[in-house]
Design an enzyme around this catalytic site. Structure first.
Site, PDB file in Angstrom:
ATOM      1  N   GLY A  12      10.977  15.970  12.350  1.00 40.27           N
ATOM      2  CA  GLY A  12      10.164  16.644  13.373  1.00 40.27           C
ATOM      3  C   GLY A  12      10.318  18.151  13.306  1.00 40.27           C
ATOM      4  N   GLY A  15       7.776  20.685  14.732  1.00 36.97           N
ATOM      5  CA  GLY A  15       7.476  20.599  16.154  1.00 36.97           C
ATOM      6  C   GLY A  15       8.038  21.757  16.971  1.00 36.97           C
ATOM      7  N   GLN A  16       7.875  21.671  18.281  1.00 33.18           N
ATOM      8  CA  GLN A  16       8.283  22.784  19.172  1.00 33.18           C
ATOM      9  C   GLN A  16       9.764  23.106  19.021  1.00 33.18           C
ATOM     10  OE1 GLN A  16       8.183  22.009  23.405  1.00 33.18           O
ATOM     11  NE2 GLN A  16       8.440  24.187  23.919  1.00 33.18           N
ATOM     12  N   ASP A  57       7.683  10.035   6.866  1.00 34.50           N
ATOM     13  CA  ASP A  57       7.176   9.302   8.027  1.00 34.50           C
ATOM     14  C   ASP A  57       8.352   8.448   8.485  1.00 34.50           C
ATOM     15  OD1 ASP A  57       6.105   7.517   9.834  1.00 34.50           O
ATOM     16  OD2 ASP A  57       4.233   7.240   8.717  1.00 34.50           O
ATOM     17  N   TYR A 147       6.899   6.660  26.973  1.00 36.67           N
ATOM     18  CA  TYR A 147       7.861   7.628  26.431  1.00 36.67           C
ATOM     19  C   TYR A 147       9.240   7.413  27.058  1.00 36.67           C
ATOM     20  CZ  TYR A 147       9.815  12.388  25.665  1.00 36.67           C
ATOM     21  OH  TYR A 147      10.593  13.475  25.328  1.00 36.67           O
ATOM     22  N   LYS A 151      12.817   6.287  25.454  1.00 36.45           N
ATOM     23  CA  LYS A 151      14.001   7.158  25.537  1.00 36.45           C
ATOM     24  C   LYS A 151      15.203   6.398  26.106  1.00 36.45           C
ATOM     25  CE  LYS A 151      12.672  10.908  23.563  1.00 36.45           C
ATOM     26  NZ  LYS A 151      13.282  11.309  22.287  1.00 36.45           N
TER      27      LYS A 151
HETATM   28  P1  NAD Z   1       6.987  17.917  19.141  1.00 28.84           P
HETATM   29  O1  NAD Z   1       5.913  16.962  19.546  1.00 28.84           O
HETATM   30  O2  NAD Z   1       6.705  19.355  19.241  1.00 28.84           O
HETATM   31  O3  NAD Z   1       7.454  17.604  17.661  1.00 28.84           O
HETATM   32  C1  NAD Z   1       7.671  16.293  17.215  1.00 28.84           C
HETATM   33  C2  NAD Z   1       7.356  16.246  15.743  1.00 28.84           C
HETATM   34  O4  NAD Z   1       7.474  14.886  15.314  1.00 28.84           O
HETATM   35  C3  NAD Z   1       5.934  16.695  15.408  1.00 28.84           C
HETATM   36  O5  NAD Z   1       5.958  17.838  14.571  1.00 28.84           O
HETATM   37  C4  NAD Z   1       5.316  15.487  14.700  1.00 28.84           C
HETATM   38  O6  NAD Z   1       4.549  15.845  13.563  1.00 28.84           O
HETATM   39  C5  NAD Z   1       6.551  14.699  14.259  1.00 28.84           C
HETATM   40  N1  NAD Z   1       6.222  13.286  14.073  1.00 28.84           N
HETATM   41  C6  NAD Z   1       5.395  12.511  14.805  1.00 28.84           C
HETATM   42  N2  NAD Z   1       5.301  11.283  14.244  1.00 28.84           N
HETATM   43  C7  NAD Z   1       6.092  11.290  13.147  1.00 28.84           C
HETATM   44  C8  NAD Z   1       6.403  10.335  12.157  1.00 28.84           C
HETATM   45  N3  NAD Z   1       5.867   9.098  12.183  1.00 28.84           N
HETATM   46  N4  NAD Z   1       7.276  10.669  11.177  1.00 28.84           N
HETATM   47  C9  NAD Z   1       7.809  11.906  11.130  1.00 28.84           C
HETATM   48  N5  NAD Z   1       7.543  12.889  12.023  1.00 28.84           N
HETATM   49  C10 NAD Z   1       6.686  12.570  13.036  1.00 28.84           C
HETATM   50  O7  NAD Z   1       8.298  17.509  19.956  1.00 28.84           O
HETATM   51  P2  NAD Z   1       9.512  18.446  20.424  1.00 28.84           P
HETATM   52  O8  NAD Z   1       9.146  19.004  21.735  1.00 28.84           O
HETATM   53  O9  NAD Z   1       9.926  19.341  19.350  1.00 28.84           O
HETATM   54  O10 NAD Z   1      10.610  17.327  20.697  1.00 28.84           O
HETATM   55  C11 NAD Z   1      11.663  17.042  19.806  1.00 28.84           C
HETATM   56  C12 NAD Z   1      12.555  16.000  20.445  1.00 28.84           C
HETATM   57  O11 NAD Z   1      13.071  16.510  21.681  1.00 28.84           O
HETATM   58  C13 NAD Z   1      11.851  14.684  20.796  1.00 28.84           C
HETATM   59  O12 NAD Z   1      12.735  13.608  20.647  1.00 28.84           O
HETATM   60  C14 NAD Z   1      11.548  14.838  22.269  1.00 28.84           C
HETATM   61  O13 NAD Z   1      11.443  13.620  22.931  1.00 28.84           O
HETATM   62  C15 NAD Z   1      12.751  15.628  22.735  1.00 28.84           C
HETATM   63  N6  NAD Z   1      12.502  16.368  23.963  1.00 28.84           N
HETATM   64  C16 NAD Z   1      11.646  17.426  23.968  1.00 28.84           C
HETATM   65  C17 NAD Z   1      11.415  18.105  25.153  1.00 28.84           C
HETATM   66  C18 NAD Z   1      10.483  19.280  25.226  1.00 28.84           C
HETATM   67  O14 NAD Z   1      10.185  19.747  26.339  1.00 28.84           O
HETATM   68  N7  NAD Z   1      10.010  19.819  24.111  1.00 28.84           N
HETATM   69  C19 NAD Z   1      12.057  17.690  26.331  1.00 28.84           C
HETATM   70  C20 NAD Z   1      12.883  16.587  26.286  1.00 28.84           C
HETATM   71  C21 NAD Z   1      13.129  15.943  25.090  1.00 28.84           C
HETATM   72  C1  AKB Z   2       7.525  15.840  28.068  1.00 28.60           C
HETATM   73  O1  AKB Z   2       7.012  16.433  29.035  1.00 28.60           O
HETATM   74  O2  AKB Z   2       7.139  14.756  27.610  1.00 28.60           O
HETATM   75  C2  AKB Z   2       8.762  16.476  27.442  1.00 28.60           C
HETATM   76  C3  AKB Z   2       9.993  15.927  28.063  1.00 28.60           C
HETATM   77  C4  AKB Z   2      10.487  16.465  29.339  1.00 28.60           C
HETATM   78  O3  AKB Z   2      10.584  15.027  27.523  1.00 28.60           O
HETATM   79  N1  AKB Z   2       8.644  17.894  27.577  1.00 28.60           N
END
Ligand code: NAD
Ligand code: AKB
Length: 324
Positions: A12, A15-16, A57, A147, A151
């Site tokens: 990932g 991603g963000q 993937d 989701y 989790k």
């Molecule tokens: P994001 O959606 O920005 O990035 C996730 C990445 O996963 C994407 O770039 C996507 O291309 C990739 N992805 C999707 N399907 C895939 C697959 N089949 N194989 C490989 N890659 C794949 O998410 P994020 O915000 O960077 O979150 C990262 C982690 O942190 C996640 O587990 C998320 O649940 C957790 N999280 C994020 C937040 C938040 O606010 N950003 C909050 C709580 C938890």
């Molecule tokens: C979402 O809103 O899905 C995420 C999280 C809090 O896990 N930013």
């Protein structure tokens, strides 16, 4: 666990969180030692030019296995996931990526006798029956989103691998993450990021949750610090493994808009709640993170005021340079 970390894989990574965590890990451990793995999206320049990049993937175990073998990976930061809002639109995809993807990562880690796996959880593990104020570490985990279901199951699966196979798996329940580099990927807390971008671009934002919606949030530098501090903590001091509550700040959407207005007085925020309101209403308003503070010294640095200054400065600069 005594083995020195030498090769890290970040799933990932485009991603963000991944796009910034990969760079922070490369800074700390060396560019060549951190392999960034994306899915379909091409990486930005910084990610592409600072170390190895691969496409995988996570649902296809052989694609993970191939990269792990080729780079002799011994630590995985597993960030690939489908977040809450997209997960409600595509629940089967969320289950497939979040559960089968995690299972594949844990199995590859177990078979290759890895040093450590990091897998973030979320405040989405909580639901309407959970106490919403100062939500305790041990509490009711009955989420109402797919989701959240993945989790909770993911935390349990990670903890199972610790207990059953002795794998060192660590994780924490992030609140909404706010950042200025890579836009969020389809969560409920995305409004708290979009509002800054739109304040800079158009001085106007239509928010998809009510003005009085309060959620826990965290700024990206604290998010990165939490991941790296937890991964470097002494395993013997950890009483929990994949499910640490972590907190930094809580505010309403209205308070966030008012903070931005201190810097951009003509900024206007309107509120038009959509399906994400119900998700936000099912999550806590504030989090008790005393276990993380006691067991591995968790301490956030940013509050709403400090984060807003930094977000507006970063986005304002990019806008002035025509890059936003
Ligand atoms: P994001 O959606 O920005 O990035 C996730 C990445 O996963 C994407 O770039 C996507 O291309 C990739 N992805 C999707 N399907 C895939 C697959 N089949 N194989 C490989 N890659 C794949 O998410 P994020 O915000 O960077 O979150 C990262 C982690 O942190 C996640 O587990 C998320 O649940 C957790 N999280 C994020 C937040 C938040 O606010 N950003 C909050 C709580 C938890
Ligand atoms: C979402 O809103 O899905 C995420 C999280 C809090 O896990 N930013």
């Amino acid at each position: 666990m005594a083995k020195e970390t030498k090769k890290i894989l970040v799933t990932g990574a485009v991603g963000q969180i991944g796009s910034e965590l990969t760079l922070a890990l490369r800074e700390r451990y060396g560019g060549d030692n951190v392999v960034a793995a994306g899915h379909r999206t091409q990486p930005g320049e910084a990610l592409r030019d600072s170390g190895p990049f691969e496409f995988i993937d996570v649902r296809r175990r052989e694609t993970v296995e191939e990269v792990v073998k080729r780079y002799n990976i011994d630590t995985i930061y597993h960030l690939a996931a489908i977040l809450s809002a997209v997960g409600e639109e595509k629940p089967l995809l969320a289950w497939d990526v979040n559960m089968n993807g995690l299972y594949n990562i844990l199995e590859v880690a177990r078979q290759h006798e890895m040093v450590r796996v990091f897998c973030p959880s979320s405040i989405a593990v909580f639901g309407p029956q959970t106490p919403r104020h100062n939500t305790p570490q041990e509490t009711i985990l009955c989420p109402t989103t797919m989701y959240g279901v993945t989790k909770v199951a993911g935390e349990l699966l990670c903890n199972y691998y610790v207990r059953r196979f002795g794998l060192d798996v660590r994780g924490l329940r992030y609140p909404g993450i706010i950042s200025a580099e890579t836009p969020p990927g389809g969560g409920t807390t995305d409004y708290a990021v979009e509002i800054y971008y739109e304040a800079i671009r158009h001085r106007r934002y239509t928010c998809f949750v009510r003005q009085d919606t309060v959620l826990p949030m965290m700024y990206m530098p604290d998010c990165l610090k939490a991941a790296m501090d937890l991964m470097e903590a002494d395993f013997a001091q950890l009483r929990h493994h994949a499910d640490y509550n972590v907190a930094a700040m809580s505010f309403s959407a209205g308070e966030l808009a008012a903070e931005i207005q201190k810097h951009i007085p003509d900024f206007v925020c309107e509120y038009r709640p959509d399906f994400r309101q119900a998700i936000a209403d099912s999550w806590p308003r504030s989090i008790d993170d005393s276990a993380a503070r006691q067991e591995w010294g968790w301490q956030p640095a940013y509050d709403l005021a400090a984060m807003t200054v930094d977000m507006l400065e970063k986005l304002g600069r990019r806008h002035a340079e025509g890059r936003l």
